[in-house]
Motif scaffolding. Sequence first.
Motif, PDB file in Angstrom:
ATOM      1  N   ALA A   1     -28.667  73.578 -33.566  1.00  0.00           N
ATOM      2  CA  ALA A   1     -29.695  73.438 -34.599  1.00  0.00           C
ATOM      3  C   ALA A   1     -30.674  74.619 -34.555  1.00  0.00           C
ATOM      4  O   ALA A   1     -31.020  75.182 -35.596  1.00  0.00           O
ATOM      5  N   LEU A   2     -31.116  74.985 -33.375  1.00  0.00           N
ATOM      6  CA  LEU A   2     -32.141  76.003 -33.241  1.00  0.00           C
ATOM      7  C   LEU A   2     -31.646  77.427 -33.477  1.00  0.00           C
ATOM      8  O   LEU A   2     -32.356  78.243 -34.069  1.00  0.00           O
ATOM      9  N   LEU A   3     -30.457  77.708 -33.006  1.00  0.00           N
ATOM     10  CA  LEU A   3     -29.960  79.087 -33.085  1.00  0.00           C
ATOM     11  C   LEU A   3     -29.153  79.347 -34.341  1.00  0.00           C
ATOM     12  O   LEU A   3     -28.890  80.497 -34.674  1.00  0.00           O
ATOM     13  N   GLY A   4     -28.746  78.316 -35.006  1.00  0.00           N
ATOM     14  CA  GLY A   4     -27.925  78.505 -36.199  1.00  0.00           C
ATOM     15  C   GLY A   4     -26.465  78.515 -35.846  1.00  0.00           C
ATOM     16  O   GLY A   4     -26.071  78.632 -34.675  1.00  0.00           O
ATOM     17  N   ARG A   5     -25.634  78.427 -36.828  1.00  0.00           N
ATOM     18  CA  ARG A   5     -24.189  78.284 -36.630  1.00  0.00           C
ATOM     19  C   ARG A   5     -23.548  79.491 -35.961  1.00  0.00           C
ATOM     20  O   ARG A   5     -22.650  79.349 -35.157  1.00  0.00           O
ATOM     21  N   GLY A   6     -23.967  80.686 -36.286  1.00  0.00           N
ATOM     22  CA  GLY A   6     -23.263  81.866 -35.785  1.00  0.00           C
ATOM     23  C   GLY A   6     -23.610  82.306 -34.388  1.00  0.00           C
ATOM     24  O   GLY A   6     -22.924  83.130 -33.816  1.00  0.00           O
TER      25      GLY A   6
ATOM     26  N   THR B   1     -24.297  67.312 -24.068  1.00  0.00           N
ATOM     27  CA  THR B   1     -24.243  66.954 -25.489  1.00  0.00           C
ATOM     28  C   THR B   1     -25.548  67.314 -26.188  1.00  0.00           C
ATOM     29  O   THR B   1     -25.532  67.928 -27.268  1.00  0.00           O
ATOM     30  N   MET B   2     -26.660  66.944 -25.590  1.00  0.00           N
ATOM     31  CA  MET B   2     -27.958  67.222 -26.203  1.00  0.00           C
ATOM     32  C   MET B   2     -28.261  68.714 -26.204  1.00  0.00           C
ATOM     33  O   MET B   2     -28.831  69.242 -27.157  1.00  0.00           O
ATOM     34  N   ARG B   3     -27.879  69.412 -25.160  1.00  0.00           N
ATOM     35  CA  ARG B   3     -28.073  70.868 -25.097  1.00  0.00           C
ATOM     36  C   ARG B   3     -27.331  71.552 -26.236  1.00  0.00           C
ATOM     37  O   ARG B   3     -27.893  72.372 -26.966  1.00  0.00           O
TER      38      ARG B   3
ATOM     39  N   GLN C   1     -39.809  70.189 -34.632  1.00  0.00           N
ATOM     40  CA  GLN C   1     -40.099  68.761 -34.547  1.00  0.00           C
ATOM     41  C   GLN C   1     -38.824  67.922 -34.653  1.00  0.00           C
ATOM     42  O   GLN C   1     -38.684  66.897 -33.973  1.00  0.00           O
ATOM     43  N   ALA C   2     -37.888  68.357 -35.493  1.00  0.00           N
ATOM     44  CA  ALA C   2     -36.621  67.628 -35.633  1.00  0.00           C
ATOM     45  C   ALA C   2     -35.833  67.670 -34.319  1.00  0.00           C
ATOM     46  O   ALA C   2     -35.257  66.661 -33.895  1.00  0.00           O
ATOM     47  N   VAL C   3     -35.821  68.822 -33.673  1.00  0.00           N
ATOM     48  CA  VAL C   3     -35.109  68.941 -32.395  1.00  0.00           C
ATOM     49  C   VAL C   3     -35.800  68.102 -31.321  1.00  0.00           C
ATOM     50  O   VAL C   3     -35.129  67.434 -30.534  1.00  0.00           O
ATOM     51  N   PHE C   4     -37.126  68.118 -31.297  1.00  0.00           N
ATOM     52  CA  PHE C   4     -37.841  67.254 -30.350  1.00  0.00           C
ATOM     53  C   PHE C   4     -37.427  65.794 -30.544  1.00  0.00           C
ATOM     54  O   PHE C   4     -37.134  65.088 -29.579  1.00  0.00           O
ATOM     55  N   SER C   5     -37.416  65.343 -31.783  1.00  0.00           N
ATOM     56  CA  SER C   5     -37.043  63.952 -32.063  1.00  0.00           C
ATOM     57  C   SER C   5     -35.638  63.656 -31.577  1.00  0.00           C
ATOM     58  O   SER C   5     -35.388  62.616 -30.965  1.00  0.00           O
ATOM     59  N   MET C   6     -34.727  64.581 -31.852  1.00  0.00           N
ATOM     60  CA  MET C   6     -33.341  64.384 -31.423  1.00  0.00           C
ATOM     61  C   MET C   6     -33.253  64.318 -29.896  1.00  0.00           C
ATOM     62  O   MET C   6     -32.627  63.411 -29.342  1.00  0.00           O
TER      63      MET C   6
END
Length: 175
Positions: free
Chosen positions: A168-173, A160-162, A136-141
């Motif tokens: 956010a979704l895949l994590g930092r690593g 930029t959005m991609r 939901q946070a990613v949808f909002s963004m």
Amino acid sequence: AELFLQHSYDAVTVEMIAARAGITGPGLYRHFQNKQAVLIAVLEEPTQIVHEVAKRIAETTKDPKAAMIAMVESHIRLILKGPPSTLIFTKNEHALPEHDHRRIRREMALYAEEWISVIIPLRPDLSEPEARLLTQAVFSMLNTAATLRKGLDEESIFSTMRQAALHALLGRGDL
């Protein structure tokens, strides 16, 4: 769609819709029963399309990471084509009949479920509620791209959005 995003349902007139469509007010009634029917159409079709696209990606893409990338890219492309139905829904849901409200809300929930079904195997570090919150946070963004173009070309917005969504979704690593 843009009128219902820029103004509340009550502030949008049939004349405004007809003028934007390049027809007369009475001409609008040849296609729609009333203003409420226009709002429903503005919400229903895009919501069904994004859900079907996500469902197809989830079902046909074996690699969860590739599926998530495809879902993010698809969502951004659809936003760049026109205002996201979720923003229009949130702003104008008070104007929907209850059965239409429930039907559109259900379609949105099914869309989110497609994303969650891909995120959970990708992110075993997240509980299911955390995966739902992240979705939901990613949808909002991503949906803000429709209202925050501010001098950026579509390719800049897309990249930029991609990058932000995948980070956010895949994590930092995993980038």
